[in-house]
Write a protein that holds these residues in place. Sequence first.
Motif, PDB file in Angstrom:
ATOM      1  N   GLU A 118      76.768  14.401   1.239  1.00  7.15           N
ATOM      2  CA  GLU A 118      76.664  13.047   1.785  1.00  7.15           C
ATOM      3  C   GLU A 118      77.733  12.138   1.183  1.00  7.15           C
ATOM      4  O   GLU A 118      78.343  11.333   1.899  1.00  7.15           O
ATOM      5  CB  GLU A 118      75.276  12.487   1.505  1.00  7.15           C
ATOM      6  N   ARG A 119      77.962  12.254  -0.111  1.00  8.94           N
ATOM      7  CA  ARG A 119      78.994  11.437  -0.747  1.00  8.94           C
ATOM      8  C   ARG A 119      80.368  11.764  -0.177  1.00  8.94           C
ATOM      9  O   ARG A 119      81.205  10.869   0.041  1.00  8.94           O
ATOM     10  CB  ARG A 119      78.973  11.662  -2.265  1.00  8.94           C
ATOM     11  N   LEU A 120      80.625  13.037   0.062  1.00  9.31           N
ATOM     12  CA  LEU A 120      81.937  13.436   0.580  1.00  9.31           C
ATOM     13  C   LEU A 120      82.155  12.949   2.010  1.00  9.31           C
ATOM     14  O   LEU A 120      83.281  12.552   2.362  1.00  9.31           O
ATOM     15  CB  LEU A 120      82.085  14.955   0.509  1.00  9.31           C
ATOM     16  N   THR A 121      81.134  12.957   2.835  1.00  9.99           N
ATOM     17  CA  THR A 121      81.321  12.413   4.190  1.00  9.99           C
ATOM     18  C   THR A 121      81.531  10.906   4.138  1.00  9.99           C
ATOM     19  O   THR A 121      82.279  10.352   4.953  1.00  9.99           O
ATOM     20  CB  THR A 121      80.135  12.767   5.102  1.00  9.99           C
ATOM     21  N   ASP A 122      80.925  10.231   3.179  1.00 12.40           N
ATOM     22  CA  ASP A 122      81.192   8.800   3.003  1.00 12.40           C
ATOM     23  C   ASP A 122      82.655   8.568   2.619  1.00 12.40           C
ATOM     24  O   ASP A 122      83.308   7.646   3.134  1.00 12.40           O
ATOM     25  CB  ASP A 122      80.285   8.205   1.914  1.00 12.40           C
ATOM     26  N   LEU A 123      83.185   9.400   1.725  1.00 15.03           N
ATOM     27  CA  LEU A 123      84.554   9.222   1.235  1.00 15.03           C
ATOM     28  C   LEU A 123      85.603   9.609   2.266  1.00 15.03           C
ATOM     29  O   LEU A 123      86.779   9.274   2.092  1.00 15.03           O
ATOM     30  CB  LEU A 123      84.774  10.050  -0.038  1.00 15.03           C
ATOM     31  N   THR A 124      85.210  10.332   3.308  1.00 14.70           N
ATOM     32  CA  THR A 124      86.154  10.731   4.356  1.00 14.70           C
ATOM     33  C   THR A 124      85.818  10.101   5.698  1.00 14.70           C
ATOM     34  O   THR A 124      86.352  10.517   6.731  1.00 14.70           O
ATOM     35  CB  THR A 124      86.167  12.271   4.498  1.00 14.70           C
ATOM     36  N   SER A 125      84.961   9.100   5.687  1.00 11.26           N
ATOM     37  CA  SER A 125      84.538   8.482   6.952  1.00 11.26           C
ATOM     38  C   SER A 125      85.703   7.813   7.677  1.00 11.26           C
ATOM     39  O   SER A 125      85.686   7.703   8.908  1.00 11.26           O
ATOM     40  CB  SER A 125      83.435   7.457   6.690  1.00 11.26           C
ATOM     41  N   ALA A 126      86.729   7.390   6.932  1.00 16.36           N
ATOM     42  CA  ALA A 126      87.901   6.780   7.585  1.00 16.36           C
ATOM     43  C   ALA A 126      88.605   7.776   8.500  1.00 16.36           C
ATOM     44  O   ALA A 126      89.330   7.370   9.417  1.00 16.36           O
ATOM     45  CB  ALA A 126      88.879   6.254   6.534  1.00 16.36           C
ATOM     46  N   TYR A 127      88.410   9.062   8.238  1.00 15.82           N
ATOM     47  CA  TYR A 127      89.000  10.107   9.075  1.00 15.82           C
ATOM     48  C   TYR A 127      87.954  10.720  10.022  1.00 15.82           C
ATOM     49  O   TYR A 127      88.187  11.798  10.583  1.00 15.82           O
ATOM     50  CB  TYR A 127      89.603  11.196   8.188  1.00 15.82           C
ATOM     51  N   ASP A 128      86.815  10.038  10.163  1.00 13.17           N
ATOM     52  CA  ASP A 128      85.744  10.464  11.070  1.00 13.17           C
ATOM     53  C   ASP A 128      85.178  11.837  10.716  1.00 13.17           C
ATOM     54  O   ASP A 128      84.673  12.559  11.590  1.00 13.17           O
ATOM     55  CB  ASP A 128      86.230  10.474  12.528  1.00 13.17           C
ATOM     56  N   MET A 129      85.228  12.197   9.446  1.00  8.41           N
ATOM     57  CA  MET A 129      84.682  13.490   9.028  1.00  8.41           C
ATOM     58  C   MET A 129      83.195  13.347   8.742  1.00  8.41           C
ATOM     59  O   MET A 129      82.763  12.391   8.110  1.00  8.41           O
ATOM     60  CB  MET A 129      85.439  14.011   7.805  1.00  8.41           C
ATOM     61  N   ASP A 130      82.434  14.338   9.206  1.00 10.71           N
ATOM     62  CA  ASP A 130      80.983  14.234   9.092  1.00 10.71           C
ATOM     63  C   ASP A 130      80.312  15.523   8.648  1.00 10.71           C
ATOM     64  O   ASP A 130      79.091  15.594   8.554  1.00 10.71           O
ATOM     65  CB  ASP A 130      80.381  13.793  10.428  1.00 10.71           C
ATOM     66  N   LYS A 131      81.117  16.557   8.342  1.00  7.75           N
ATOM     67  CA  LYS A 131      80.545  17.838   7.934  1.00  7.75           C
ATOM     68  C   LYS A 131      81.294  18.382   6.722  1.00  7.75           C
ATOM     69  O   LYS A 131      82.504  18.181   6.579  1.00  7.75           O
ATOM     70  CB  LYS A 131      80.617  18.865   9.069  1.00  7.75           C
ATOM     71  N   VAL A 132      80.554  19.118   5.869  1.00  4.87           N
ATOM     72  CA  VAL A 132      81.119  19.679   4.642  1.00  4.87           C
ATOM     73  C   VAL A 132      80.648  21.114   4.495  1.00  4.87           C
ATOM     74  O   VAL A 132      79.470  21.423   4.742  1.00  4.87           O
ATOM     75  CB  VAL A 132      80.678  18.873   3.397  1.00  4.87           C
ATOM     76  N   PHE A 133      81.563  21.989   4.095  1.00  2.00           N
ATOM     77  CA  PHE A 133      81.198  23.353   3.709  1.00  2.00           C
ATOM     78  C   PHE A 133      81.576  23.518   2.247  1.00  2.00           C
ATOM     79  O   PHE A 133      82.744  23.390   1.872  1.00  2.00           O
ATOM     80  CB  PHE A 133      81.928  24.388   4.560  1.00  2.00           C
ATOM     81  N   LEU A 134      80.585  23.794   1.380  1.00  2.48           N
ATOM     82  CA  LEU A 134      80.824  23.963  -0.047  1.00  2.48           C
ATOM     83  C   LEU A 134      81.071  25.431  -0.376  1.00  2.48           C
ATOM     84  O   LEU A 134      80.455  26.328   0.192  1.00  2.48           O
ATOM     85  CB  LEU A 134      79.627  23.457  -0.852  1.00  2.48           C
ATOM     86  N   SER A 135      81.979  25.642  -1.315  1.00  2.00           N
ATOM     87  CA  SER A 135      82.293  26.999  -1.781  1.00  2.00           C
ATOM     88  C   SER A 135      82.520  26.943  -3.276  1.00  2.00           C
ATOM     89  O   SER A 135      82.151  25.978  -3.936  1.00  2.00           O
ATOM     90  CB  SER A 135      83.513  27.550  -1.024  1.00  2.00           C
ATOM     91  N   ASN A 136      83.150  27.967  -3.834  1.00  2.00           N
ATOM     92  CA  ASN A 136      83.260  28.063  -5.285  1.00  2.00           C
ATOM     93  C   ASN A 136      84.528  27.444  -5.848  1.00  2.00           C
ATOM     94  O   ASN A 136      84.541  27.007  -6.998  1.00  2.00           O
ATOM     95  CB  ASN A 136      83.225  29.537  -5.713  1.00  2.00           C
ATOM     96  N   SER A 137      85.604  27.445  -5.090  1.00  2.00           N
ATOM     97  CA  SER A 137      86.909  27.120  -5.667  1.00  2.00           C
ATOM     98  C   SER A 137      87.822  26.493  -4.624  1.00  2.00           C
ATOM     99  O   SER A 137      87.514  26.471  -3.423  1.00  2.00           O
ATOM    100  CB  SER A 137      87.568  28.401  -6.196  1.00  2.00           C
ATOM    101  N   GLY A 138      88.965  26.026  -5.108  1.00  2.00           N
ATOM    102  CA  GLY A 138      89.950  25.461  -4.191  1.00  2.00           C
ATOM    103  C   GLY A 138      90.512  26.485  -3.230  1.00  2.00           C
ATOM    104  O   GLY A 138      90.727  26.196  -2.046  1.00  2.00           O
ATOM    105  N   ALA A 139      90.768  27.688  -3.721  1.00  2.00           N
ATOM    106  CA  ALA A 139      91.293  28.730  -2.833  1.00  2.00           C
ATOM    107  C   ALA A 139      90.306  29.024  -1.709  1.00  2.00           C
ATOM    108  O   ALA A 139      90.700  29.195  -0.553  1.00  2.00           O
ATOM    109  CB  ALA A 139      91.593  30.000  -3.631  1.00  2.00           C
ATOM    110  N   GLU A 140      89.008  29.077  -2.032  1.00  2.00           N
ATOM    111  CA  GLU A 140      88.010  29.308  -0.985  1.00  2.00           C
ATOM    112  C   GLU A 140      87.944  28.137  -0.014  1.00  2.00           C
ATOM    113  O   GLU A 140      87.724  28.329   1.188  1.00  2.00           O
ATOM    114  CB  GLU A 140      86.641  29.538  -1.611  1.00  2.00           C
ATOM    115  N   ALA A 141      88.128  26.927  -0.525  1.00  2.00           N
ATOM    116  CA  ALA A 141      88.145  25.770   0.373  1.00  2.00           C
ATOM    117  C   ALA A 141      89.290  25.886   1.371  1.00  2.00           C
ATOM    118  O   ALA A 141      89.138  25.571   2.561  1.00  2.00           O
ATOM    119  CB  ALA A 141      88.270  24.480  -0.439  1.00  2.00           C
ATOM    120  N   ILE A 142      90.461  26.348   0.902  1.00  2.00           N
ATOM    121  CA  ILE A 142      91.610  26.557   1.786  1.00  2.00           C
ATOM    122  C   ILE A 142      91.329  27.694   2.765  1.00  2.00           C
ATOM    123  O   ILE A 142      91.615  27.600   3.976  1.00  2.00           O
ATOM    124  CB  ILE A 142      92.869  26.857   0.956  1.00  2.00           C
ATOM    125  N   GLU A 143      90.773  28.806   2.267  1.00  2.00           N
ATOM    126  CA  GLU A 143      90.471  29.939   3.146  1.00  2.00           C
ATOM    127  C   GLU A 143      89.578  29.491   4.306  1.00  2.00           C
ATOM    128  O   GLU A 143      89.814  29.844   5.467  1.00  2.00           O
ATOM    129  CB  GLU A 143      89.761  31.043   2.358  1.00  2.00           C
TER     130      GLU A 143
END
Length: 440
Positions: A118-143
């Motif tokens: 919820e905090r992350l969608t608030d911080l990206t609301s200027a870009y109309d982002m409303d969904k988050v997928f959590l993973s373990n690391s930055g590389a996984e976020a990129i994948e």
Amino acid sequence: MDRDTTAPRVSELPGPRAREWVERQQDVAAPSTYVYEFVWDPTAPAEGPFCTDADGNVFLDFTCHVGAAPLGYNNPKITEPMAEFDLVDPLKTAGHDFYVGAGSPDDPDFPGPAGLMERLTDLTSAYDMDKVFLSNSGAEAIENAIKICYDGGGSYGITFQGAFHGRTLGALSLNRSKSVYRRDYPEIAGIHDVPFCSDRTCSDGDCSCGFFTGEGSQLRRMLSDEGSVAPEEVAYLVMEPIQGEGGYRFPSDAFMEEIADVCEQYDITLIADEIQAGMGRTGEWWGADHYPIEPDVITAAKGLRVGATISRSDVFPEEKGRISSTWGAGDIIASMQGALTIDAIQEYDLMDNAVARGRQFKQHLRDAAPESVVDVRGKGLMLAIEFDTADTRDAVLENAFQSGLLTLACGNKTLRILPPLDVTEREIDLGARMLLDAME
């Protein structure tokens, strides 16, 4: 340890216990990228940017573990709220098979995965982002970022020279920094690259890096009718708004305006890799916030304590099972740390502090004007000192270490400086003086 009076204090480096620990770990650890024979003792006193090694030496840590500890050591803004939570076992669950929650969603006992998202969608609301997928690391976020983009269609990806996006195979395919990262590993097909323009004097007609020529930008030419890539076949363009491992390279205004224009004209999905520049380090929540680009996907990690792929509902696949992971949304402690870090940055105006303290650090170095320094640059507390040679950079890094200051190299001849976001005026003065002494 009193943060207001503590100063680095070192004797022999590495000390006898540190050497023992290094030898013991090297017996079983595969060769990797250890910078120093520095052994942090997590049971010894540590606060803010100060920590203690296995031999009792006290260091000023201006690396923040490559930004992964954005508030330094044992920050009460994190430790005190966490102390109220009775830890249980397991603290990691199969986070995309089960849910975690205590109390009510409107008044949770602790900020878990749902609270972090919820905090992350608030911080990206200027870009109309409303969904988050959590993973373990930055590389996984990129994948996961490139997977959801491929799912939307297209077979090509565009990256930038000097880029670093991680060490898993998909992320490696996007890297264009040091050759050792990719050499002899298989790669995703269809990845094209263009220069990353950090020439501050460039215009949209010419620049030293070659991104702009008299005939326009290389990117626009690549996607034109006479170019090699059909824009409708591009699944994504991925970029670090500020390049990290590639040398803390800050983009030119003309370059970022061109990226924004091209992505809009050709409707290209833009992934902003914010793993180093995000989470308030530059004085804005995201590095992209400084520029005219409009990301469709943001990847975060390091200072967030978990990996996160953030985007819009229309970008994420609707089909269940297209993306999933074991620990991502089930790492209770990391999710809590990430949520509390966001809360602390907001509550204590730490982005404003990052701007002020970053300005203070740059002024120290620019006023001293050491002969070996080519450039001092940065936004907020994402700071860099570029030297005339790599040998000079490496000698300064080692001299600083011997005096009790931890820094990190990046690029070919650049030193990166990453103090905690709540670093004080006194601590910046201290670190800057230590660096100047190391240069002399």
